[in-house]
Design a protein around this motif. Structure first.
Motif, PDB file in Angstrom:
ATOM      1  N   ALA A   7     104.484  25.714  79.671  1.00 50.73           N
ATOM      2  CA  ALA A   7     104.351  25.279  78.280  1.00 50.73           C
ATOM      3  C   ALA A   7     105.725  24.932  77.707  1.00 50.73           C
ATOM      4  N   ASN A 149     101.326  26.246  71.199  1.00 51.03           N
ATOM      5  CA  ASN A 149     102.188  26.385  72.371  1.00 51.03           C
ATOM      6  C   ASN A 149     102.411  27.825  72.812  1.00 51.03           C
ATOM      7  N   GLN A 177     100.815  20.022  73.341  1.00 49.39           N
ATOM      8  CA  GLN A 177     100.293  20.937  74.362  1.00 49.39           C
ATOM      9  C   GLN A 177      98.939  20.500  74.905  1.00 49.39           C
ATOM     10  N   SER A 197     104.383  14.459  73.977  1.00 45.75           N
ATOM     11  CA  SER A 197     105.657  14.508  74.686  1.00 45.75           C
ATOM     12  C   SER A 197     105.387  14.456  76.177  1.00 45.75           C
ATOM     13  N   HIS A 199     107.368  15.516  78.795  1.00 47.22           N
ATOM     14  CA  HIS A 199     107.880  16.538  79.723  1.00 47.22           C
ATOM     15  C   HIS A 199     106.981  17.768  79.830  1.00 47.22           C
ATOM     16  N   LYS A 200     105.921  17.837  78.996  1.00 40.31           N
ATOM     17  CA  LYS A 200     104.975  18.939  79.142  1.00 40.31           C
ATOM     18  C   LYS A 200     103.886  18.599  80.159  1.00 40.31           C
TER      19      LYS A 200
HETATM   20  C1  LIG Z   1     107.277  21.265  73.248  1.00 42.23           C
HETATM   21  C2  LIG Z   1     106.587  21.073  71.966  1.00 42.23           C
HETATM   22  C3  LIG Z   1     107.108  20.236  70.962  1.00 42.23           C
HETATM   23  C4  LIG Z   1     108.439  19.567  71.100  1.00 42.23           C
HETATM   24  O1  LIG Z   1     108.433  18.516  72.033  1.00 42.23           O
HETATM   25  P1  LIG Z   1     109.805  17.963  72.609  1.00 42.23           P
HETATM   26  O2  LIG Z   1     109.424  16.756  73.386  1.00 42.23           O
HETATM   27  O3  LIG Z   1     110.367  19.052  73.474  1.00 42.23           O
HETATM   28  O4  LIG Z   1     110.680  17.654  71.450  1.00 42.23           O
HETATM   29  C5  LIG Z   1     106.380  20.078  69.804  1.00 42.23           C
HETATM   30  N1  LIG Z   1     105.203  20.690  69.620  1.00 42.23           N
HETATM   31  C6  LIG Z   1     104.652  21.488  70.552  1.00 42.23           C
HETATM   32  C7  LIG Z   1     103.329  22.121  70.304  1.00 42.23           C
HETATM   33  C8  LIG Z   1     105.335  21.716  71.755  1.00 42.23           C
HETATM   34  O5  LIG Z   1     104.801  22.535  72.664  1.00 42.23           O
END
Ligand SMILES: *Cc1c(COP(=O)(O)O)cnc(C)c1O
Length: 394
Positions: A7, A149, A177, A197, A199-200
């Motif tokens: 996460a 998250n 997420q 995003s 990278h998740k």
């Molecule tokens: C990781 C995350 C973010 C931030 O995303 P980044 O790409 O790292 O800036 C925002 N909201 C949630 C719920 C996240 O898990």
């Protein structure tokens, strides 16, 4: 090493890396230029944009690439606040949002906006009636996350959007997420703005997008060139956009089987933890929850100490306590679901994905059993508690 912090971020898939590589050297051209090689890159970015748009039931001119989830959240909220400030200055969000949303709201409060922070129940879910009651004449935006998250809880997004639209209020959701883990259709779910995003979900860091429904006026956050239809300036990040599209393609292709696999791992881990470790609770709803997330609180445990011991055993996980980030405050999410400070401090977030194995689950529980026993054996509070309970074998 056992990585159970998916996460926080994920490994870039080999296929994603391969898809990105040409755009650093061979196809480095600026997509905004007019010559042939640039137009070729533009074409490929358009295809990526189209694929990404379809993945949430949107059209390509509703997708705006950003530097990630934080920027998308900031932009959604500040951009709507700026463009609608003459209509009203009231925003509604929840107490369990990511800091990218909460800190943005705080900043707007310092600029004269008013923000209502919705409560959540002990399961981590907001109340639809509290939401409806909070909407006022001057409410311009509701921002509630799709999945949390820390505790993985999935909020009733479609119903939230319905209420917003009934009252002519825009609805933004942070789907960082949930994107790629659950099906999202922005029209069916009444979503006006949505943040993601890469990278998740095994994509590269530094790329995300904000979906903005056609017709919704939003002020730019980053001004400059004409990229992203004049709404988000900055030279188009070809490689990362191509990588993001490849990552979500793989993620959606395998979503169903991966979710089943991951759920099976989690169930095994949870069953063993609940059986083998006393005085533990699970935080957040088990019914409305991302398959890869589990969040425990162990009584008489300090999260930081637990994480360090897990780290020494080669296990990467995360705590509900924010100690690691230099603050002694426990997680705002765990406090919002009603945990007392000392129990919130003893929390552990494990986030699993399809790269994990059953062997890793077993090894993690084996280590955790030992770590918890060691830490409790050093705790005077635990000693007192056990004496009172008259229990000897825990
Ligand atoms: C990781 C995350 C973010 C931030 O995303 P980044 O790409 O790292 O800036 C925002 N909201 C949630 C719920 C996240 O898990």
């Amino acid at each position: 090493m056992i990585y159970l912090d998916n996460a926080a971020t994920t490994r870039v898939k080999e296929e994603v890396l391969e898809a990105m590589k040409p755009y650093f050297c061979d196809k480095f051209y600026n997509p905004s230029s007019i010559y042939g090689p640039s137009r070729d890159v533009t074409k490929e970015i358009n295809n990526a944009r189209k694929f990404i748009a379809q993945s949430i039931g949107a059209s390509e001119n509703e997708i705006y690439f950003t530097s990630g989830g934080s920027e998308a959240d900031n932009w959604a909220i500040k951009g709507i606040a700026l463009s609608r400030k003459d209509k009203g200055r009231h925003i509604i969000t929840s107490k369990i949002e990511h800091h990218a949303v909460l800190e943005t709201c705080k900043q707007l409060e310092s600029l004269g906006f008013e923000v209502t922070y919705l409560n959540v129940n002990s399961e981590g879910l907001i109340s639809l009636s509290e939401l409806e009651d909070s909407i006022r004449e001057d409410t311009i935006l509701v921002s509630v996350m799709s999945a949390n998250n820390e505790i993985g809880v999935i909020e009733p997004i479609k119903e939230i959007g319905e209420i917003c639209h009934k009252h002519n209020v825009l609805f933004h959701t942070d789907a960082v997420q949930s994107y790629g883990n659950i099906n999202i259709d922005v029209n069916d779910m009444n979503i006006d703005l949505l943040s993601t995003s890469a990278h998740k979900l095994h994509g590269p860091k530094g790329i995300g997008f904000l979906y903005v429904k056609r017709g919704v006026m939003i002020s730019p956050l980053i001004s400059g060139g004409n990229q992203e239809r004049g709404k988000r300036a900055g030279t188009t990040n070809s490689a990362l956009i191509i990588g993001f599209a490849k990552a979500i393609e793989l993620k959606l292709r395998d979503m169903k089987s991966n979710n089943e696999y991951v759920l099976n791992l989690r169930n095994h881990l949870v069953t063993r933890v609940m059986k083998e470790i006393p005085y533990v609770r699970i935080n957040g709803s088990m019914e409305n929850r991302l398959p890869g997330n589990i969040n425990f609180s162990f009584r008489f445990i300090e999260g930081e100490g637990m994480l360090l011991k897990l780290d020494m055993a080669g296990i990467c996980a995360s705590s509900g306590s924010a100690c690691t980030s230099g603050s002694l405050d426990p997680s705002h999410v765990l406090l919002a679901i009603g945990l007392p400070h000392e129990i919130a401090h003893g929390s552990l977030r494990i986030s699993i994905n399809e790269e994990n194995t059953m062997e890793e689950m077993d090894e993690t529980v084996d280590v955790l059993v030992k770590v918890i026993r060691e830490l409790r054996s050093m705790s005077p509070l635990y000693e007192d508690f056990v004496k009172k309970e008259g229990s000897v074998n825990v």
